[in-house]
Design a protein around this motif. Structure first.
Motif, PDB file in Angstrom:
ATOM      1  N   GLY A 197       4.308  11.202   0.320  1.00 49.53           N
ATOM      2  CA  GLY A 197       3.737  10.423  -0.768  1.00 49.53           C
ATOM      3  C   GLY A 197       3.241   9.066  -0.289  1.00 49.53           C
ATOM      4  O   GLY A 197       2.190   8.581  -0.712  1.00 49.53           O
ATOM      5  N   MET A 198       4.018   8.423   0.605  1.00 51.51           N
ATOM      6  CA  MET A 198       3.642   7.086   1.066  1.00 51.51           C
ATOM      7  C   MET A 198       2.449   7.135   2.012  1.00 51.51           C
ATOM      8  O   MET A 198       1.604   6.250   1.998  1.00 51.51           O
ATOM      9  N   LEU A 199       2.398   8.159   2.845  1.00 50.51           N
ATOM     10  CA  LEU A 199       1.368   8.183   3.887  1.00 50.51           C
ATOM     11  C   LEU A 199       0.070   8.843   3.442  1.00 50.51           C
ATOM     12  O   LEU A 199      -0.954   8.677   4.105  1.00 50.51           O
ATOM     13  N   ARG A 200       0.096   9.606   2.366  1.00 47.90           N
ATOM     14  CA  ARG A 200      -1.108  10.289   1.876  1.00 47.90           C
ATOM     15  C   ARG A 200      -1.892  10.984   2.987  1.00 47.90           C
ATOM     16  O   ARG A 200      -3.018  10.583   3.304  1.00 47.90           O
ATOM     17  N   SER A 240       2.444   9.274  -6.233  1.00 47.70           N
ATOM     18  CA  SER A 240       2.647  10.601  -5.641  1.00 47.70           C
ATOM     19  C   SER A 240       3.601  11.416  -6.512  1.00 47.70           C
ATOM     20  O   SER A 240       4.271  10.870  -7.384  1.00 47.70           O
ATOM     21  N   PRO A 241       3.675  12.728  -6.277  1.00 46.00           N
ATOM     22  CA  PRO A 241       4.647  13.539  -7.028  1.00 46.00           C
ATOM     23  C   PRO A 241       6.078  13.003  -6.884  1.00 46.00           C
ATOM     24  O   PRO A 241       6.842  13.008  -7.852  1.00 46.00           O
ATOM     25  N   ALA A 242       6.434  12.496  -5.699  1.00 42.65           N
ATOM     26  CA  ALA A 242       7.776  11.931  -5.515  1.00 42.65           C
ATOM     27  C   ALA A 242       7.977  10.726  -6.431  1.00 42.65           C
ATOM     28  O   ALA A 242       9.034  10.551  -7.041  1.00 42.65           O
ATOM     29  N   LEU A 257       0.837  -1.204   0.000  1.00 37.27           N
ATOM     30  CA  LEU A 257       0.000   0.000   0.000  1.00 37.27           C
ATOM     31  C   LEU A 257       0.871   1.254   0.000  1.00 37.27           C
ATOM     32  O   LEU A 257       0.658   2.180  -0.792  1.00 37.27           O
ATOM     33  N   LEU A 258       1.875   1.276   0.868  1.00 39.22           N
ATOM     34  CA  LEU A 258       2.752   2.447   0.949  1.00 39.22           C
ATOM     35  C   LEU A 258       3.522   2.636  -0.355  1.00 39.22           C
ATOM     36  O   LEU A 258       3.659   3.755  -0.852  1.00 39.22           O
ATOM     37  N   ALA A 259       4.007   1.538  -0.914  1.00 39.71           N
ATOM     38  CA  ALA A 259       4.772   1.634  -2.162  1.00 39.71           C
ATOM     39  C   ALA A 259       3.879   2.125  -3.289  1.00 39.71           C
ATOM     40  O   ALA A 259       4.291   2.914  -4.144  1.00 39.71           O
ATOM     41  N   ASN A 299       1.173   4.000  -2.930  1.00 40.57           N
ATOM     42  CA  ASN A 299       0.955   5.434  -2.695  1.00 40.57           C
ATOM     43  C   ASN A 299       2.133   6.244  -3.222  1.00 40.57           C
ATOM     44  O   ASN A 299       1.952   7.264  -3.871  1.00 40.57           O
ATOM     45  N   LEU A 300       3.330   5.751  -2.908  1.00 35.89           N
ATOM     46  CA  LEU A 300       4.536   6.466  -3.339  1.00 35.89           C
ATOM     47  C   LEU A 300       4.567   6.560  -4.851  1.00 35.89           C
ATOM     48  O   LEU A 300       4.863   7.603  -5.429  1.00 35.89           O
TER      49      LEU A 300
END
Lengths: 290, 311, 258
Positions: free
Chosen positions: C114-117, B177-179, B169-171, B173-174
């Protein structure tokens, strides 16, 4: 002083083997652009092959010849079965393929030979000669002479023969070489064969001194890479100089610092050189075009 | 929404349903091994799949995590969970320190430098016998939580499965994301990313640190599951296995990471009678995968499916 | 007011002087074109201005402060962005995501974030998506927003690069041959786009071979020959300058050079 001489002689001996492995490694890199991590396995095949052929009653010189032939066959199979089918792949995939090939060769050696350490008798006996207080095995001179002979032979081959020139042309520019009619596939195959042969000879020369087993290849391949980077990737003279330097450095690190970290010395040197000079001691700087 | 939560949901479903097929604690143990390896591979995939930077030394962080979980409680009385966190911090620190110069390298130089880094870790773990028990390794404690001793393959199956879903999930999201976009951008063109304001060196470093933390946490869980750690876990072969798992599943694919881990964990277990041939098997597998499926199983399958659907 | 001042820049590659004593200034709000035969050093000049090549000599000032040798991302942060002659799009991303990367400086880009939103992420994403879409629309590419950029036609990729560079909010935008490989209709569109950008207050530096385009839109034209400034003047004056004609004819005569 005696200690210093001792370390120098053992460093040069091991360094000569690194130089030979690095020379074979450079040969393949130049001909095909492949960073061959199975290079160390040829050394293992040379040593182990000779040991087992000799144990089966084959006279030593013939056993050595058989072992070289075995390594050459392994080199040809590596080229034909693993490298050629993946010709289009990127450098990373090719590295991983050669690592896979190294595992296969090692796995086969483990099954068909064994997992023990083996030794060969010194070609001129095992009685040390004392020079300036340092004990030197006569085999050391065999190693150094063998390295010199192979290097000279390669030099002659690369500069004086048509095949050698074709190999250098392929290294300089594969496409251009193809355009002038050089069979670059044949050149690559030849590079794998010759390189495997050189590796096997190195293995035979060094086994009376350092012992061998099925598992020595990985570190040797890594060290060949370190030596090549030290000397500038793709530069055969650099590879030999880099190999000797690395051997000396390791011998002194083991002697004066800690013998359990002598392999670590090679890696630390690799990282430092790459950090400081990403193109090696004798490498040329490449310019990225935008 | 679906693009973001689909993979973690699918993986969670597999984790929940797989035990229906299990008949013994041994099966739970294999399952836990798959989730632990998959977690490390997800981390590697942030670096390799997303940012496009190869690492042949990922097992170094796996090993540091494993030994942190074993050494810190045994020698310094740290709680195993605190030791896991400490291992992750240590890995992040190591990655942060060496990451910048290493990631300036490209191609085979990067490959061999990371390989060397991993081997260096393995050498330290092998040689510092006073701390690590040397080549034979050392026992790792079973952590307890408020009097409840966490042990047994079934318990670790659920714990590692939960951590894996969280990690995916975290990966994920990453990635969106902009990052993550910046990482994908520098993967495709470092110059263009730079001229758009992406600090390329820093972004790569961040990806390296993230991947190291994933590796470390996975290593700690392995130590708890096995109750024992050995330097092999940090070694060259383990690193190659991770890369093979990542490539086999398809670089950048979350589900692929799990599938790759499953294949490489399960095959040797099924073929235990081939134990003598372990190197040989792994080698043949590596060559076959790299030659036949350099873009991975999951992407190959999904593009095949997409083609079918169109026809 | 001067936006960019370049003083006595020199760049060499292995003994070859790519740029030699180049100096000029670009005034804010204008379209400044750089022309010259192939191999004159135009792209190298752009590389210096965007931090990809380090000059061996000379200085670059942007809005009064020295920026010589600063890395690309720092230059982007103070308002210098560019497109590329040989296209540097992100082929594995959608066209929209290409533009979103251009918004890197406007976004909160922490990896942990980014990971934690944290709350508000979805709204930020929506804003980013909308702004990127507007930029795509501006260059006439809203219809390809969700297509993978790698599969787009050449002329479309050229415009995608412009939208992406605009997303970084540049004060100075360097365009390296935006009309190369474009058909007349596409070139006319780029012509209109450049003038519209100028109206919005973006200063443009343009390297371009299409003389009709250059002479039509430029306020100033600099002619670069063999790494040196030959002339810098208004388009009309450059067109009539005998040295310029000679430089072009001479180089055509010699086969263009590298």
């Amino acid at each position: 002083m005696a200690e210093f001489l001792q370390f120098t002689s053992s460093g040069l001996t091991v360094g000569a083997v690194y130089a030979l492995v690095a020379l074979g490694f450079t040969l393949i890199f130049n001909a095909s652009g492949v960073v061959n991590f199975a290079q160390g396995e040829f050394v293992m095949l040379g040593g182990m092959g000779t040991v087992f052929a000799a144990a089966a009653g084959v006279p030593l010189p013939l056993a050595a010849l058989l072992a070289v032939a075995l390594a050459v066959v392994a080199g040809l199979l590596l080229d034909g079965l693993a490298i050629r089918p993946a010709r289009q792949a990127g450098p990373i995939v090719l590295i991983i393929i050669t690592i896979g090939a190294a595992l296969v060769i090692r796995g086969l050696a483990q099954v068909f030979f064994d997992k023990e350490f083996h030794k060969l008798p010194g070609f001129s006996g095992d009685a040390s000669i004392h020079i300036g207080g340092a004990a030197v095995l006569p085999q050391t001179f065999w190693v150094l002479a063998g390295t010199l002979a192979i290097f000279s032979g390669m030099w002659w081959f690369m500069t004086r023969t048509m095949t050698g020139k074709a190999l250098r042309a392929t290294a300089a520019n594969r496409l251009a070489a193809e355009l002038v009619g050089i069979d670059t596939r044949l050149v690559t195959t030849l590079a794998f064969a010759v390189s495997a042969g050189i590796g096997a000879v190195a293995g035979i020369l060094i086994t009376p001194i350092t012992l061998t087993n099925y598992d020595i290849g990985t570190m040797l391949a890594l060290k060949a890479f370190v030596a090549s980077v030290l000397g500038g990737m793709g530069n055969p003279i650099g590879a030999v100089v880099g190999g000797l330097l690395l051997g000396l450095l390791e011998a002194f690190a083991a002697g004066y610092l800690s013998s359990s970290y002598k392999d670590a010395a090679a890696i630390v040197v690799l990282l430092l050189v790459l950090f400081a000079m990403p193109s090696g001691l004798f490498g040329s700087k490449s310019v990225e075009r935008v | 929404m679906l693009a973001r939560l689909g993979p973690p949901a699918a993986i969670a479903a597999v984790i929940l349903l797989a035990p229906l097929l299990f008949q013994s604690g041994y099966h739970f143990r294999i399952g836990a091994l798959v989730w632990i390896n998959a977690l490390a591979v997800i981390g590697l995939n942030v670096l390799m799949g997303l940012a496009g930077q190869v690492s042949l030394g990922h097992a170094g962080f796996f090993g540091i995590g494993a030994y942190a979980a074993a050494v810190l409680p045994a020698r310094y009385g740290l709680h195993p969970l605190a030791a896991t966190a400490a291992g992750a911090v240590l890995c992040a620190a190591v990655a942060f320190t060496v990451g910048r110069p290493i990631l300036r390298l490209k191609g085979h130089y990067l490959a061999v430098a990371t390989l060397g880094l991993g081997m260096l870790v393995a050498m330290v773990l092998t040689n510092e016998v006073w701390l690590t028990g040397g080549p034979d390794g050392m026992p790792a404690p079973r952590p307890d939580l408020g009097g409840w001793r966490i042990s047994g393959p079934e318990t670790w199956y659920w714990i590692s499965g939960t951590v894996l879903v969280l990690g995916v999930l975290l990966a994920q999201n990453l990635r969106i994301s902009p990052a993550g976009l910046a990482l994908g951008a520098l993967h495709d063109s470092e110059v263009a990313a730079g001229t758009l304001g992406v600090d390329v060196a820093r972004s790569k470093l961040v990806a390296f640190v993230v991947s190291a933390v994933y590796g470390s946490v996975a290593g700690s869980m392995l130590a708890f599951l096995n109750g024992h750690v050995t330097p092999d876990r940090a070694g060259f072969l383990q690193s190659i296995e991770f890369v093979t798992m990542a490539v086999l599943g398809g670089l950048g694919s979350m589900i692929g990471s799990v599938a790759g881990a499953a294949v490489l964990v399960v095959i040797p277990q099924v073929l235990t009678f081939f134990h003598e041939y372990e190197h040989l098997m792994l080698g043949v597998l590596v060559i076959l995968i790299m030659v036949l499926l350099p873009s991975g199983v999951v992407p190959a399958l999904s593009s095949l499916l997409a083609r079918r659907r169109k026809e | 007011m001067n936006l960019l001042q370049v003083e006595d820049i020199a760049v060499s590659f292995g003994g070859v002087r790519a740029l030699d004593g180049v100096g000029f200034t670009i005034a804010e709000g204008l379209i400044f074109s750089i022309i010259g035969p192939n191999g004159a050093g135009k792209t190298t000049l752009f590389n210096v201005l965007t931090g990809l090549n380090r000059p061996s000599h000379g200085r670059v000032r942007f809005r009064g402060s020295e920026v010589t040798g600063a890395p690309p991302h720092r230059l982007a942060a103070i308002g210098i962005s560019r497109t590329f002659q040989n296209l540097q799009i992100f082929p594995r991303m959608t066209a929209l995501d290409n533009v979103r990367v251009g918004r890197h400086l406007q976004e909160r880009t922490g990896a942990l974030r980014g990971m934690l939103r944290p709350p508000g992420t979805a709204a930020a994403e929506e804003l980013s998506r909308r702004t990127a879409l507007e930029l795509l629309d501006r260059v006439g590419l809203a219809n390809v927003a969700d297509k993978p950029a790698g599969g787009l036609a050449y002329g479309i990729m050229k415009r995608l690069e412009i939208a992406r560079a605009l997303a970084s909010g540049p004060k100075l935008l360097l365009l390296d041959e935006p009309a190369a490989g474009c058909n007349p209709a596409e070139t006319a569109e780029i012509d209109r786009l450049l003038l519209a950008l100028k109206r919005d207050g973006v200063t443009l530096a343009l390297v371009e071979h299409d003389m009709k385009l250059v002479m039509g839109v430029s306020d100033r034209v600099l002619v670069l020959v063999e790494g040196k400034v030959l002339v810098e003047s208004e388009p009309q004056a450059v067109r009539l300058d005998s040295r310029v004609v000679e430089a072009y004819l001479g180089s055509a005569h010699a086969g263009g050079g590298a």
